[in-house]
Design an enzyme around this catalytic site. Structure first.
Site, PDB file in Angstrom:
ATOM      1  N   ASP A   1       0.866  -1.186   0.000  1.00 57.11           N
ATOM      2  CA  ASP A   1       0.000   0.000   0.000  1.00 57.11           C
ATOM      3  C   ASP A   1       0.900   1.232   0.000  1.00 57.11           C
ATOM      4  O   ASP A   1       1.815   1.342   0.824  1.00 57.11           O
ATOM      5  CB  ASP A   1      -0.905  -0.013   1.239  1.00 57.11           C
TER       6      ASP A   1
ATOM      7  N   HIS B   1     -10.215  -5.511  -3.174  1.00 59.62           N
ATOM      8  CA  HIS B   1      -8.891  -5.802  -2.632  1.00 59.62           C
ATOM      9  C   HIS B   1      -9.006  -6.093  -1.149  1.00 59.62           C
ATOM     10  O   HIS B   1      -9.963  -5.674  -0.494  1.00 59.62           O
ATOM     11  CB  HIS B   1      -7.931  -4.627  -2.874  1.00 59.62           C
TER      12      HIS B   1
HETATM   13  P1  5GP Z   1      -9.734   1.137   0.190  1.00 61.34           P
HETATM   14  O1  5GP Z   1     -10.034   2.411   0.899  1.00 61.34           O
HETATM   15  O2  5GP Z   1     -10.334   1.172  -1.211  1.00 61.34           O
HETATM   16  O3  5GP Z   1     -10.091  -0.101   0.932  1.00 61.34           O
HETATM   17  O4  5GP Z   1      -8.188   1.074   0.061  1.00 61.34           O
HETATM   18  C1  5GP Z   1      -7.445   1.565  -1.003  1.00 61.34           C
HETATM   19  C2  5GP Z   1      -6.004   1.540  -0.568  1.00 61.34           C
HETATM   20  O5  5GP Z   1      -5.213   1.756  -1.696  1.00 61.34           O
HETATM   21  C3  5GP Z   1      -5.648   2.601   0.465  1.00 61.34           C
HETATM   22  O6  5GP Z   1      -5.124   1.978   1.618  1.00 61.34           O
HETATM   23  C4  5GP Z   1      -4.629   3.466  -0.254  1.00 61.34           C
HETATM   24  O7  5GP Z   1      -3.593   3.884   0.609  1.00 61.34           O
HETATM   25  C5  5GP Z   1      -4.129   2.562  -1.344  1.00 61.34           C
HETATM   26  N1  5GP Z   1      -3.725   3.230  -2.577  1.00 61.34           N
HETATM   27  C6  5GP Z   1      -4.345   4.283  -3.181  1.00 61.34           C
HETATM   28  N2  5GP Z   1      -3.718   4.592  -4.336  1.00 61.34           N
HETATM   29  C7  5GP Z   1      -2.691   3.712  -4.460  1.00 61.34           C
HETATM   30  C8  5GP Z   1      -1.673   3.545  -5.455  1.00 61.34           C
HETATM   31  O8  5GP Z   1      -1.583   4.253  -6.451  1.00 61.34           O
HETATM   32  N3  5GP Z   1      -0.791   2.533  -5.245  1.00 61.34           N
HETATM   33  C9  5GP Z   1      -0.854   1.723  -4.145  1.00 61.34           C
HETATM   34  N4  5GP Z   1       0.072   0.751  -4.052  1.00 61.34           N
HETATM   35  N5  5GP Z   1      -1.781   1.870  -3.183  1.00 61.34           N
HETATM   36  C10 5GP Z   1      -2.695   2.854  -3.347  1.00 61.34           C
END
Ligand code: 5GP
Length: 148
Positions: A38, A107
């Protein structure tokens, strides 16, 4: 009205990573899943497991892809445990903005937890590239030592 899954939009950031259009610190890949660091980790070692199937959430993911995702999540949890020696492990998966989802491609988060440390805020502070690289290298080494 209950939560409605959105239409899958292949322009999302994880789809772009899966297509190789954007970089990531990859630690694992097989036919059905990929796992990478992340970029805004809530704890050191925070890793994401992403099914390759284009589904926005748990409701729309096929059972086969769900099974593969859980298998990879277990593998990553074992590697995080080995590489980061936490006191506990948290696995999370959000569906819909109301639940905290910010990227609409399903994810799973694997997060090390320490009794004396609180989490950094969700998706807020980008980690330095060299730190993410070093953490990815630790996980890759731990994965290579796992038996399954
Ligand atoms: P969600 O809120 O959708 O469950 O989590 C998305 C996650 O993706 C977050 O923890 C955020 O930090 C991570 N994230 C957002 N953009 C990117 C990116 O461009 N690359 C990576 N590796 N992680 C990302």
């Amino acid at each position: 009205m209950s939560y409605q899954s959105p239409e899958y939009n292949a322009a999302n950031i994880f789809a772009r990573i899966l297509r190789g259009e954007l970089p990531c610190y990859k630690v694992y890949e097989d036919a059905h899943t990929i796992a990478f660091m992340d970029i805004m980790p809530q704890a050191d070692g925070h890793t994401l497991v992403v099914p390759k199937e284009g589904a926005p959430d748990i409701l729309t993911l096929s059972p086969e892809a769900a099974a593969a995702a859980i298998h990879t999540t277990q593998r990553i949890a074992r590697a995080v445990n080995k590489a980061f020696a936490p006191d506990g492990l948290l696995v999370t998966q959000f569906n819909g903005e109301a639940a905290g989802q910010t990227v609409a491609h399903i994810h799973f988060h694997v997060l090390p937890r320490y009794t004396d440390q609180s989490f950094r805020r969700h998706a807020r502070e980008q980690q330095q590239a060299e730190v993410l690289k070093e953490h990815a290298d630790r996980l890759i080494a731990a994965l290579s030592e796992l038996s399954d």
